[in-house]
Design an enzyme around this catalytic site. Structure first.
Site, PDB file in Angstrom:
ATOM      1  N   GLU A 168       1.719  -1.407  -0.221  1.00  0.00           N
ATOM      2  CA  GLU A 168       0.277   0.077   0.038  1.00  0.00           C
ATOM      3  C   GLU A 168       0.631   1.436  -0.239  1.00  0.00           C
ATOM      4  OE1 GLU A 168      -2.506  -0.723   3.511  1.00  0.00           O
ATOM      5  OE2 GLU A 168      -4.427  -1.915   2.102  1.00  0.00           O
ATOM      6  N   GLU A 251      -7.404  -7.099  -0.463  1.00  0.00           N
ATOM      7  CA  GLU A 251      -7.222  -6.852   1.228  1.00  0.00           C
ATOM      8  C   GLU A 251      -8.481  -6.427   0.774  1.00  0.00           C
ATOM      9  OE1 GLU A 251      -4.617  -4.831   3.602  1.00  0.00           O
ATOM     10  OE2 GLU A 251      -2.570  -5.333   3.041  1.00  0.00           O
TER      11      GLU A 251
END
Length: 678
Positions: A168, A251
């Site tokens: 991320e 995710e």
């Protein structure tokens, strides 16, 4: 003569036509995260078999750098850190593996997986960047870990089909040189066949910053159950070459964390199942991010799902609930607000609803669900006071004591976790109003004590209050009528921030200390060595002391009078219970009702932190493998006030009803939010 031609079979996992392909055939990924470092190795197979019963065929796991290199150059890959054995077990049970080696992993893990000693090596701004000072440490770490896993890549005969670059990054920075450097490193050790991928939030801004354009790296997205998946998948296509963008959410959150002082977080299973169904019905790959104790037990459930075109990749995490909380408690900070996660940070989503959806779309026969692991309550455990913490300080090795004019951080004293005791002496004239102590920056929670330096040596230190990071305040000190005073400040590390722009999170006293607006000098810093999970041996100094004194105290019951009923001073307690038969060696929970705050050990194994007065977690999980046939020793460090009867109960179930959302901590955090303008 008959000549028979044999086709040479080459193992290959690739992306084409917006699908995953395994050995030339479309492959449906149905996966979940199970983190080897969050459960004991004795339970790895049990958890993997439960993942199989959920319908999974792929396991994803992070690799936390700080677990494997607790000190510079000191690498460990044994026990709970044996990543190779875990991956080999996945292959034995017919799982494929997605690997996330960082170097930053987030993972609701201390400092996002970075070793804390990095904070003493490089400036704050250089983590997760192309700065050469930072990259030299990354290169050394990856030079150790990547060659270890390279033989386990799919094209080399192993189960690893994809390897993630960073994590991320688009939510943190915009340093393409850094990302390209990581790709070059990975290719150098892992070759050109393995699929490298990035994961970023499903927005244009995060994908612009975190994606590595071109054919070298596949770009995946992540989002929660409340977001519509297909607009995000369509956006994902813009960041991958044509035909190379299977709709993959790396995710997919189906639960959320719980901070101390909050009500336990819960998730509606039907809502989660409906969101999962929407993705799979549209032929997407999903990865659910979930912490799952075991299927059917509904304890600490949070999922990472990854899907892609008829492929579901559900990332299941299993966590030991509390076994890492002293040493690796997870933290986040949002716009200046520091909140500590409780030991059990994801909770409650019935896996059966998830299983039904997977069964419907996978078309494969899913194994039956294993029966629950039995839990047992061993009853009340009577504890005895064995020592005041301050009385044991003189037993510390002088080499471990740091001396400085100004307070030093925990990292500057070559310590990463636990507590750091700061002491100094001062002379102050008595006055009608006493004195005022001010510490502008303390991370994270400081207990302050006063005692006389030169006389009345038998008098116990006096607890004068607590200063906390989230509600920093001036503390009034009483007049002592001493020639000189010893000021002792016990600072607890409650875990480093794991995500966001405040990642550089040192511990201890990080500023000057003021008494009546005057700076105090001449400090000693004494580390209290509550060992980390990955430190060998795992025997703990204070746990050993408590056990050795327990038998003497039992033989001399009158010693209890010496201790009296003093509260507020950190004290060690110890007791024991028996496991009489091998078949009664089961998982259990320790209930800390009536206690205040501290940490607990069984058989010298660090169970983690308890804080029932704040809650919501009342109990600590005790996995059966750490128990012994016969006598089992419990040692706890109570930081403030003990249970009136000094009893801890072993029970057969978890409890998340302690404290309340109206606790003092919650009110302090709310006040702090208002004060910083949130």
């Amino acid at each position: 003569m008959v000549c028979t031609l044999y086709q040479v079979h080459t193992r290959k996992f690739e992306i084409d036509d917006d699908m995953f392909w395994k050995d030339g055939k479309p492959f449906q990924i149905i996966g979940g995260d199970l983190h080897y470092f969050r459960t004991l190795p004795e339970y790895w197979e049990d958890r993997l078999l439960r993942a199989k019963a959920l319908g999974l065929n792929t396991i994803q796991t992070y690799i936390p750098w700080n677990l494997h290199e607790p000190k510079p150059g000191n690498f460990t890959f044994n026990g709970i850190a044996n990543i190779v054995s875990f991956i080999q077990l996945c292959q034995k049970l017919d799982f494929l593996v997605l690997l996330r080696p960082g170097p930053y992993i987030c993972a609701e893990w201390d400092l996002g997986g970075f070793p804390a000693w990095l904070l003493s090596k490089i400036p704050a701004s250089r983590l997760r960047s192309s700065d050469p000072g930072y990259l030299q440490w990354v290169e050394r770490w990856w030079g150790v870990i990547l060659p270890k896993v390279a033989p386990l890549l799919y094209n080399n005969g192993g189960p690893i089909i994809m390897v993630q670059i960073e994590n991320e990054f688009g939510s943190y920075g915009d340093d393409q040189a850094y990302l390209h450097h990581l790709v070059a490193l990975a290719r150098g050790y892992l070759g050109d066949e393995i699929i490298l991928y990035t994961t970023d939030g499903g927005t244009r801004e995060t994908l612009e910053k975190g994606t590595i354009r071109g054919n070298a790296v596949f770009s995946a997205v992540d989002f929660s159950t409340g977001e519509r998946p297909w607009p995000i998948f369509n956006l994902q296509k813009e960041f991958n070459p044509p035909g190379k963008s299977p709709p993959l959410t790396a995710e997919f959150y189906t639960g959320w964390l719980t901070h101390w002082g909050e009500n336990i977080a819960t998730t509606d299973a039907n809502t989660t199942a409906a969101a999962l169904n929407e993705i799979l019905a549209g032929k997407g790959w999903l990865m659910v991010e979930q912490i799952l104790d075991s299927i059917m037990e509904q304890i600490l459930v949070m999922m990472y799902w990854i899907t892609s075109l008829i492929s579901l990749r559900m990332i299941m995490m299993h966590q030991l609930r509390n076994l890492v909380t002293l040493t690796m408690l997870n933290m986040k900070q949002f716009e200046g607000l520091y909140k500590a996660f409780s030991n059990s940070n994801f909770h409650h989503c019935n896996p059966l609803a998830i299983r039904r959806v997977i069964q419907h779309y996978s078309g494969a026969l899913i194994p039956s669900v294993p029966s629950n692991n039995e839990k047992i309550g061993y009853g009340p455990i009577q504890l005895q006071k064995v020592a005041f913490l301050f009385d044991l300080i003189h037993m510390m090795d002088p080499v471990d004591v740091a001396v400085s004019e100004e307070p030093l951080s925990m990292e500057s004293t070559d310590r990463s976790f636990g507590f750091l005791l700061y002491t100094t002496e001062y002379v102050a004239k008595d006055n009608d109003d006493g004195h005022v102590l001010f510490i502008p920056e303390v991370h994270d929670r400081a207990q302050v004590f006063l005692s006389c330096s030169s006389k009345n040596k038998g008098v116990r230190p006096t607890s004068v209050g607590i200063i906390e990071r989230w509600s920093n305040r001036r503390l009034n000190l009483p007049n002592t009528r001493c020639d000189s005073n010893t000021l002792s400040i016990l600072v607890e590390n409650m875990g480093r921030i794991n995500y966001g722009r405040y990642l550089f999170d040192r511990k201890g006293i990080l500023s000057s200390v003021y008494l009546d607006n005057n700076v105090l000098h001449g400090w000693k810093m004494i580390p209290l060595p509550f060992n980390n999970l990955n430190e060998i041996p795992r025997v703990d100094f204070f746990s050993q002391i408590a056990q050795s004194r327990l038998s003497k105290i039992i033989a001399k019951r009158g010693l209890e009078a010496k201790f009296g009923n003093i509260s507020g001073e950190p004290t060690l307690y110890s007791g024991y219970f028996y496991v009489d038969e091998a078949n009664l060696r089961k998982d259990t929970y320790l209930s800390f009702g009536g206690w205040t705050k501290g940490i607990a050990f069984i058989n010298e194994f660090n169970l983690g932190r308890f804080w029932p007065v704040v809650g919501p977690q009342c109990n600590l999980y005790v996995p059966a493998p750490i128990l012994r046939l016969g006598k089992n020793i419990l040692v706890i460090l109570e930081l403030e006030s003990p249970n009136r009867d000094t009893v801890v109960h072993s029970v057969d179930r978890p409890d998340f009803t302690c404290g309340s959302s109206k606790s003092n901590l919650s009110q302090q955090l709310l006040s702090h939010q208002h004060s910083v303008g949130l």
